[in-house]
Design a protein around this motif. Structure first.
Motif, short mmCIF file in Angstrom:
data_model
loop_
_atom_site.label_atom_id
_atom_site.label_comp_id
_atom_site.label_asym_id
_atom_site.label_seq_id
_atom_site.Cartn_x
_atom_site.Cartn_y
_atom_site.Cartn_z
N UNK A 251 -12.23 -47.10 -15.38
CA UNK A 251 -12.64 -46.33 -14.20
C UNK A 251 -13.08 -44.95 -14.69
N UNK A 252 -14.37 -44.66 -14.53
CA UNK A 252 -14.94 -43.40 -15.02
C UNK A 252 -15.45 -42.60 -13.83
N UNK A 253 -15.08 -41.32 -13.78
CA UNK A 253 -15.58 -40.41 -12.75
C UNK A 253 -16.14 -39.16 -13.42
N UNK A 254 -17.42 -38.88 -13.18
CA UNK A 254 -18.08 -37.69 -13.74
C UNK A 254 -17.95 -37.64 -15.26
N UNK A 259 -8.99 -43.97 -15.35
CA UNK A 259 -8.00 -45.02 -15.58
C UNK A 259 -8.58 -46.01 -16.58
N UNK A 260 -7.73 -46.55 -17.44
CA UNK A 260 -8.18 -47.53 -18.42
C UNK A 260 -7.05 -48.52 -18.66
N UNK A 261 -7.42 -49.75 -18.84
CA UNK A 261 -6.46 -50.81 -19.15
C UNK A 261 -6.99 -51.60 -20.33
N UNK A 262 -6.14 -51.77 -21.33
CA UNK A 262 -6.54 -52.46 -22.56
C UNK A 262 -5.43 -53.41 -23.00
N UNK A 280 -4.27 -42.22 -24.92
CA UNK A 280 -5.24 -41.36 -25.62
C UNK A 280 -6.53 -41.21 -24.84
N UNK A 281 -6.89 -42.22 -24.06
CA UNK A 281 -8.17 -42.19 -23.36
C UNK A 281 -8.10 -41.57 -21.97
N UNK A 282 -6.98 -41.68 -21.31
CA UNK A 282 -6.89 -41.18 -19.94
C UNK A 282 -7.15 -39.67 -19.89
N UNK A 291 -13.52 -43.53 -27.57
CA UNK A 291 -13.10 -44.93 -27.56
C UNK A 291 -12.56 -45.32 -28.93
N UNK A 292 -13.27 -44.92 -29.98
CA UNK A 292 -12.83 -45.23 -31.34
C UNK A 292 -11.52 -44.55 -31.67
N UNK A 293 -11.37 -43.29 -31.24
CA UNK A 293 -10.13 -42.56 -31.51
C UNK A 293 -8.94 -43.23 -30.80
#
Length: 332
Positions: A251-254, A259-262, A280-282, A291-293
């Motif tokens: 879920x990407x905003x601006x 939110x991210x689920x992996x 790390x991504x939120x 994404x790589x980090x």
């Protein structure tokens, strides 16, 4: 194949009663894994309790706005269900990535979650295997382990769980419902599979004699899950088990990850929820660098064996590819 008894259950309490008190009896759904293991002597049940006639074959809305999936829903029916495809596309993709069309027509949701590892040593009754014969050893540690675990393994077992469906369900915080002789129960899928540690033969937290009745997807995952995908790498393009897979929802905003689920597949004894990567991504920018980090943060815990270190790079690349695709979709 050893001689066994056979009974057909007509209702859930009757099915549980038929299994009660016999640790060597087994429930039979589609049989696509169990029957194969019976043929090789890995499984030697005294009795099969056929549950295919039970009223557990529906996908329907849950009272809280989530989705309830019956245990005997076939993989084909699950993947084709319009609500699954609309609300949880990664789940539909994961199911379609698993097995062949003929097997998906037979295999059931409950059986998929309970399928056993495809480790060659486990399937060979002439070889030692701690999962099949506790205390006998794990020859894969020093032997053939190219497709084995890099996360959450132990010196006692390095096998991986083969389910594609389970990876997507793990990403979406699914819960497993079951019935026992003393009543119903529920387990988060995150707690359903037990850590390997010193007891790899103990695979799930299901109580003895429990019958899985279904899987519930909570409503909280719906907004992010709608923008999701499942990607599987295998050694051949036709039907094969994964050497690495990712279920991702974003879920990407601006331009920022809200939110991210992996979840990862084919890298551990159970579907692996990538909590470190999610943290790390939120709140971070939705770009390939971050994404790589995030993937690196999760894979820092990897402990590859001499011949499966390639999986670390593979999983990193899969995470970046999946999340980049979803970020592009969110920007449209």
């Amino acid at each position: 194949m050893r001689e066994f008894g056979y009974r057909r259950a007509l209702d859930v309490p009757g099915a549980v009663a038929l299994l009660d008190g016999d640790p060597d009896a087994r429930f039979l759904g589609g049989g696509t894994n169990l029957v194969d293991l019976m043929k090789t002597g890995v499984e030697r049940p005294t009795r099969l309790v056929d549950i295919r006639e039970l009223p557990l074959d529906r996908v329907e809305p849950a009272e809280d706005g989530g989705l309830r999936i019956g245990a005997t829903v076939t993989n084909s029916d699950l993947a084709a269900h319009p609500e699954v495809r609309r609300r949880y596309p990664a789940l539909a993709q994961a199911v379609l990535a698993g097995a062949s069309g003929q097997l998906r027509n037979m295999a059931t949701v409950g059986g998929n979650l309970l399928q056993r590892t495809r480790c060659g040593y486990f399937g060979d009754v002439s070889s030692p295997c701690n999962k099949r014969d506790p205390g006998s050893g794990c020859p894969a540690v020093e032997g053939e382990h190219r497709n084995h675990a890099i996360l959450g393994a132990s010196a006692h077992c390095v096998a991986t769980h083969p389910s594609d469906m389970g990876v997507a369900l793990t990403a979406f915080d699914a819960r497993v419902t079951y019935e026992t002789a003393t009543g119903p129960g529920e387990i988060p899928l995150a707690d359903f599979y037990l850590p390997v540690e010193e007891t790899p033969h103990r695979e799930t937290a299901l109580p003895p004699g429990a019958l899985i009745t279904g899987v519930t997807l909570p409503p909280g995952a719906t907004a992010t899950a709608a923008n999701s995908c499942y990607r599987k790498v295998r050694e051949r393009a036709s039907y094969a088990f994964a050497i690495g897979s990712v279920a991702a929802a974003l879920d990407v905003r601006d331009g920022t990850v809200r939110d991210v689920r992996l979840a990862f597949g084919a890298v551990a004894s159970r579907p692996w929820r990538a909590h470190a990567a999610e943290r790390a991504l939120t709140g971070a920018p939705a770009d390939a660098e971050h994404f790589a980090a995030a993937a690196d943060a999760e894979l820092a815990a990897a402990r590859p064996l001499p011949h499966n270190g390639y999986k670390v790079t593979l999983m990193r690349n899969l995470v970046v590819a999946c999340l980049s695709e979803l970020a592009e979709e969110a920007a449209r």
